[in-house]
Structures are given as structure tokens and as C-alpha cells.
Design an enzyme around this catalytic site. Structure first.
Site, PDB file in Angstrom:
ATOM      1  N   ASP A  89       0.729  -1.177  -0.088  1.00  0.00           N
ATOM      2  CA  ASP A  89      -0.125  -0.069  -0.013  1.00  0.00           C
ATOM      3  C   ASP A  89       0.999   1.292   0.008  1.00  0.00           C
ATOM      4  O   ASP A  89       1.927   1.273   0.365  1.00  0.00           O
ATOM      5  CB  ASP A  89      -1.000   0.072   1.281  1.00  0.00           C
ATOM      6  CG  ASP A  89      -0.347   0.046   2.353  1.00  0.00           C
ATOM      7  OD1 ASP A  89       0.838   0.129   2.591  1.00  0.00           O
ATOM      8  OD2 ASP A  89      -0.993  -0.568   3.462  1.00  0.00           O
ATOM      9  N   ASP A 264      -7.626  -7.626   1.516  1.00  0.00           N
ATOM     10  CA  ASP A 264      -6.891  -7.874   2.838  1.00  0.00           C
ATOM     11  C   ASP A 264      -7.440  -7.116   3.835  1.00  0.00           C
ATOM     12  O   ASP A 264      -8.214  -6.506   3.945  1.00  0.00           O
ATOM     13  CB  ASP A 264      -5.455  -7.020   2.287  1.00  0.00           C
ATOM     14  CG  ASP A 264      -5.706  -5.617   2.579  1.00  0.00           C
ATOM     15  OD1 ASP A 264      -5.366  -4.998   3.712  1.00  0.00           O
ATOM     16  OD2 ASP A 264      -6.383  -4.739   1.858  1.00  0.00           O
TER      17      ASP A 264
END
Length: 370
Positions: A89, A264
Site C-alpha cells: 500500500d 486484505d
């Protein structure tokens, strides 16, 4: 990167995502390895439970151990001893989580390091540079996670800033000649038309995949379901679709029903360390006294290392004693449960029996883990 849509069933999608470090069968759940480790798991254990891809955190790895250290290893894969794909990320959500410690401007975000208080500056360009050094298979654009609650004007302003940052992320990614995949992130808060505006802008820029961000940030479940149902089917059908930071087993099934391919969440690992365990027949809290003398496995239908070898009684003892092994065995079980769930869902979609599987899933989960 290549994405193949192999089959569909009642809106759910079965696909294959081919990345630099291997192929990923979708729908897929990705364990979170914030600091280059999935807590309480070795890479071998992670592979044994069926994980195909894991997450690394750009923000935290940038702060500690630092890019020079990871770069000296040739990237995050060698640094953490994981030879399968990694998604990183961008750091946007972590900056968002700093609250009053950060200041957002057009250029980027100024903030105080949560480690030593040093003044730092993170921009779309720097995020792309960090992720290029990490050499993650999937790079996420740098965006602002729209907070909840947010007025329409606040959500619009935040989304349009993220839109401009998306363009800068793409430009820097291309300048760096990064050969991996870059995903855009749809923002817009709880407003359908703002979500549409965000998606349209991202499609104009062009990305290898598309994520839905800004959900599971404190909003009511009904709002999350509404925005997911509106946004997911509008994402390009020929690209992977990723729902960020979600969630419970039920959330994942709902996401797949809406056409999501990738998920996730820290929930299975964090809950494991707190003694909250997921099973086919509901959840159980291993610290509760009812498990003290229970010689049964957590889930008689589960084939994980924990369920094959240990009783609820032993896991209760480990948790009460604060033993590290308890966290390890609990995490093995929870991640195995999530990986088994998504594997069964892939099979159900391929056989065009997704709706039947969901009916059975809901019925079994509602029985309660006794």
C-alpha cells in the site's frame, strides 16, 4: 501483469492474476505483513496455509528499517524471505491514521514520525520511489483516505485531491520505468456520484487494476454495502478489482458476490493474537473458561496444523499463560480458515454453484462454534 477472467457465477468472478513473482488465483485473500512480516508467522508457515500473495506497508518500511536497508537486499522479497507476489500500500491510509499529527497540502503530507518525532514529508512521487525500491509486484497509488463521517463537500475535496495525486503517481511510476503493476484507488466517501467521478478520472489516467478505498473506516454496514454494490460492478471487467481493508468472512463473501477479486485485512491475524478464532461454524473466544477442559480441535472440519495436532484446551492454556506459541497456532488456524474459504469459493464459482455455496456458508456460520 496479466489478468484472466476464467469464469463467473451469480456475479462472482474466478480469475488468474499473473505477476512478476508468480500467478495468483482469484478471489484471493492477502495476509497483511506490515513490517515485512505477517505477525507470528514464518514465510514457510504462510505458504503452508495457502497464502499466494501478502502485503507490505510502504509507510512503515520507509520509516523502519529504511530504504537503504531493504534496497541493499534487492527489494522486499529477499529482505523478508518471501518468493511469492507482494502488494504494497502507498502509505496514504497510515498517514490518514495519524490524525492531528499530519498536515495535508496539494504537494503531499507533512507529519511527525511516530518512531522518533522527526518531521517527514510524503508525496505521490516519494511513495512511488519507495515502492520501486521495495520492488513489490503490485504498487498502490498515493491517495487520501476520505474519513468517515465526511460532508459531501469534504468528500468531494478529498476525492479530487486523490485524483490529482493519482495522475502524479502514474507519471512518477512511468518515469521510474517500474515494470510492476500500478493500481488506482476509487475514493468519494459515501456518495455514489463522487465514486463515479473518481472512477472515471482513474480510467482516463489508466491503471493495471482498480481498488475501492475508504470503506471499513467506521461507517455503518449498510453504507458500506450500498457503496460496494454501486461501485464494484462499475470497475473495469477486464482488470482485477480490489476491496481494501476488508474484512470478516461475511464481508469477503459479500465482496465476492459483488464481483471483487482481491481482499486484505489484519482481522485474522490480529484476532488470532487476541484469542478470537474463526471456524466454519462460527467464531469462538479461546480465553473463555468453557474451553479449559475441551479436548476437541477448534474445528473438526479444518485440516490446518493447529486443528490436526492440538485441542481447544491446550490453546486455552497457551492463551491464558501468554505463551508465544498460542499466537502462532491461532494465527495458523485463522489464516488457514481464510485461505480455505477463498479456495472453496473459487471452486464454487468455477462450478457455477456460487449461490448454493453462499447459502450453506451462511447457514453453517450461523450455527455458532460449540
Amino acid at each position: 501483469m496479466q489478468f484472466e477472467l476464467l469464469s463467473t457465477s451469480a456475479g462472482a468472478r474466478r480469475g488468474r492474476l499473473t505477476l512478476a513473482h508468480g500467478a495468483v488465483e482469484t478471489p484471493v485473500f492477502m495476509p497483511v505483513g506490515t513490517y515485512g512480516t505477517v505477525k507470528a508467522m514464518t514465510p514457510a508457515m504462510l505458504s503452508d496455509v495457502g497464502a499466494q500473495i501478502c502485503l507490505g506497508n510502504t509507510f512503515h518500511l520507509w520509516l523502519r528499517p529504511g530504504l537503504d536497508i531493504v534496497g541493499a537486499h534487492g527489494g522486499l522479497h529477499r529482505f523478508m524471505g518471501w518468493d511469492k507476489p507482494i502488494l504494497t500500500d502507498s502509505g496514504g491510509f497510515q498517514v490518514f491514521s495519524l490524525g492531528a499529527l499530519r498536515k495535508i497540502s496539494e504537494e503531499g503530507v507533512k507529519f511527525a514520525s511516530p518512531i522518533d518525532g522527526a518531521r517527514l514529508f510524503l508525496t505521490p512521487e516519494i511513495s512511488m520511489q519507495i515502492q520501486t525500491v521495495l520492488n513489490s509486484d503490485v504498487v498502490m497509488i498515493f491517495d487520501e483516505c476520505t474519513p468517515y463521517p465526511a460532508t459531501r463537500d469534504e468528500a468531494a475535496k478529498s476525492m479530487r485531491l486523490s485524483r490529482r495525486w493519482a495522475r502524479r503517481s502514474r507519471d512518477e511510476f512511468d518515469r521510474l520505468e517500474n515494470a510492476n503493476a500500478l493500481f488506482g484507488i476509487v475514493q468519494g466517501g459515501m456518495y455514489e456520484d463522487l465514486r463515479d467521478e473518481s472512477l472515471g478520472a482513474l480510467q482516463d489516467i489508466g491503471f493495471h487494476g482498480f481498488a475501492i478505498g475508504g470503506l471499513s473506516v467506521g461507517e455503518p454496514k449498510d453504507d458500506m454495502a450500498r457503496i460496494l454494490a454501486h461501485t464494484a460492478p462499475r470497475l473495469p471487467a477486464d482488470k482485477p478489482r480490489y476491496l481494501m481493508g476488508v474484512g470478516t468472512p461475511e464481508d469477503i463473501v459479500d465482496g465476492i458476490a459483488n464481483g471483487i477479486d482481491m481482499f486484505d485485512c489484519v482481522m485474522p491475524t490480529r484476532n488470532a493474537r487476541n484469542g478470537w478464532l474463526f471456524t466454519r461454524y462460527g467464531d469462538l473466544k479461546i480465553k473463555n473458561a468453557v474451553h479449559k477442559a475441551d479436548t476437541r480441535p477448534l474445528d473438526p472440519s479444518c485440516s490446518c496444523y493447529t486443528c490436526r495436532n492440538f485441542s481447544r484446551s491446550y490453546l486455552h492454556h497457551l492463551h491464558r499463560a501468554g505463551e508465544i506459541l498460542g499466537s502462532m497456532l491461532n494465527t495458523v488456524h485463522n489464516l488457514h480458515y481464510y485461505q480455505t474459504l477463498t479456495a472453496e469459493l473459487r471452486d464454487a464459482i468455477a462450478a457455477d454453484r456460487f449461490a448454493d455455496y453462499v447459502t450453506r456458508f451462511r447457514s453453517e456460520r450461523a450455527t455458532g462454534a460449540h
